[in-house]
Design an enzyme around this catalytic site. Sequence first.
Site, PDB file in Angstrom:
ATOM      1  CG  HIS A  37       6.349  27.716  79.602  1.00  0.00           C
ATOM      2  ND1 HIS A  37       5.748  27.333  80.771  1.00  0.00           N
ATOM      3  CD2 HIS A  37       7.662  27.880  79.884  1.00  0.00           C
ATOM      4  CE1 HIS A  37       6.662  27.268  81.742  1.00  0.00           C
ATOM      5  NE2 HIS A  37       7.838  27.598  81.224  1.00  0.00           N
ATOM      6  CG  ASP A 150      13.023  33.741  84.097  1.00  0.00           C
ATOM      7  OD1 ASP A 150      13.271  33.468  85.273  1.00  0.00           O
ATOM      8  OD2 ASP A 150      12.057  33.241  83.471  1.00  0.00           O
TER       9      ASP A 150
HETATM   10  P1  AMP Z   1      11.212  28.035  82.583  1.00  0.00           P
HETATM   11  O1  AMP Z   1      10.468  26.826  82.111  1.00  0.00           O
HETATM   12  O2  AMP Z   1      10.711  28.588  83.867  1.00  0.00           O
HETATM   13  O3  AMP Z   1      12.703  27.871  82.508  1.00  0.00           O
HETATM   14  O4  AMP Z   1      10.876  29.157  81.521  1.00  0.00           O
HETATM   15  C1  AMP Z   1      11.088  28.962  80.148  1.00  0.00           C
HETATM   16  C2  AMP Z   1      10.894  30.278  79.441  1.00  0.00           C
HETATM   17  O5  AMP Z   1       9.565  30.739  79.638  1.00  0.00           O
HETATM   18  C3  AMP Z   1      11.832  31.372  79.951  1.00  0.00           C
HETATM   19  O6  AMP Z   1      12.318  32.118  78.847  1.00  0.00           O
HETATM   20  C4  AMP Z   1      10.923  32.188  80.818  1.00  0.00           C
HETATM   21  O7  AMP Z   1      11.317  33.541  80.940  1.00  0.00           O
HETATM   22  C5  AMP Z   1       9.612  32.077  80.080  1.00  0.00           C
HETATM   23  N1  AMP Z   1       8.492  32.382  80.976  1.00  0.00           N
HETATM   24  C6  AMP Z   1       8.256  31.825  82.195  1.00  0.00           C
HETATM   25  N2  AMP Z   1       7.169  32.396  82.756  1.00  0.00           N
HETATM   26  C7  AMP Z   1       6.716  33.326  81.881  1.00  0.00           C
HETATM   27  C8  AMP Z   1       5.634  34.261  81.887  1.00  0.00           C
HETATM   28  N3  AMP Z   1       4.797  34.357  82.907  1.00  0.00           N
HETATM   29  N4  AMP Z   1       5.485  35.065  80.808  1.00  0.00           N
HETATM   30  C9  AMP Z   1       6.340  34.993  79.760  1.00  0.00           C
HETATM   31  N5  AMP Z   1       7.374  34.131  79.696  1.00  0.00           N
HETATM   32  C10 AMP Z   1       7.565  33.316  80.730  1.00  0.00           C
END
Ligand code: AMP
Length: 284
Positions: A37, A150
Amino acid sequence: MIVEDLPEQVRQHVREARRKGLRVGCVPTMGALHQGHSSLIERAREECDFVVTTIFVNPTQFLPGEDYTRYPRTLESDLRCCADTGADLVFTPQTDHMYPDNAQTTVQPGKLAEVLEGVIRPGHFAGVTTIVAKLFAVTEPDAAYFGQKDFQQQLIIRQMVRDLKLPVEIVTCPIVRELDGLAMSSRNRYLSAGERSAAVELSRALAEASRLAAESTLDSLQISERMWSLLQSSGQLEVQYAVLADPETLEHPVQRTSGGRAVALIAARLGTTRLIDNELLRFS
Ligand code: AMP
């Protein structure tokens, strides 16, 4: 850093920034923030003048029986992370701010949402497109930042923005990984020590797929089979899919053409935790 839970207040702050001619960037998250994030917030910081991070565990993207209630909620440390990474505003709406009782309208994605994750989590992506459209309506960003982690989600959001003619540039940022290769995820904290060791097999299988695409003459089905057997040999992973797909349409299997591109995508369950990972690759 401003922290706001009221959509109208957020809109006022953003409009004020816009009146000053600032470029607005938005980073939607569900909280439990980690370096994946932060990398999105940092990229937004580099490319925009006013950075909004949203933290909202969106109920409509969880299926019945999934981890909505146990999803980690760590607002205090999330706010520290946002401040350290340079967010200007954090939007932390309550559920009824985003879904008032009388809400009836949703955003339905199309074909891209019917494969892979869409088969295993039917309805998940409609929850995602609906909340992202609402977050865009509140934060009115010039650009929004999503993770390649994702992969299918960022494709579906790009398609939504095109289809609905939303004036937002979508930026996809690289996957941030732990030292051993495991893609960072808020859900990794569910893993026991034994599961955590087995989890590394996802990135190993992707690396092997990438190597085989570049160095062998195997076709994409043969490479997928190789990924499956590597994953299954761990004895702990229950593989849901392991495919090589077209990186724009997600059609699979893809034809092996010299210089052609593909994305290797994996989903697997490890105990009660579900993990996904992917890697872009090129055929020799
Ligand atoms: P989430 O909080 O899991 O909904 O993720 C929020 C955003 O962070 C989404 O756009 C995810 O694809 C991105 N994200 C989550 N994990 C990673 C990671 N390891 N590397 C890069 N972006 C990430």
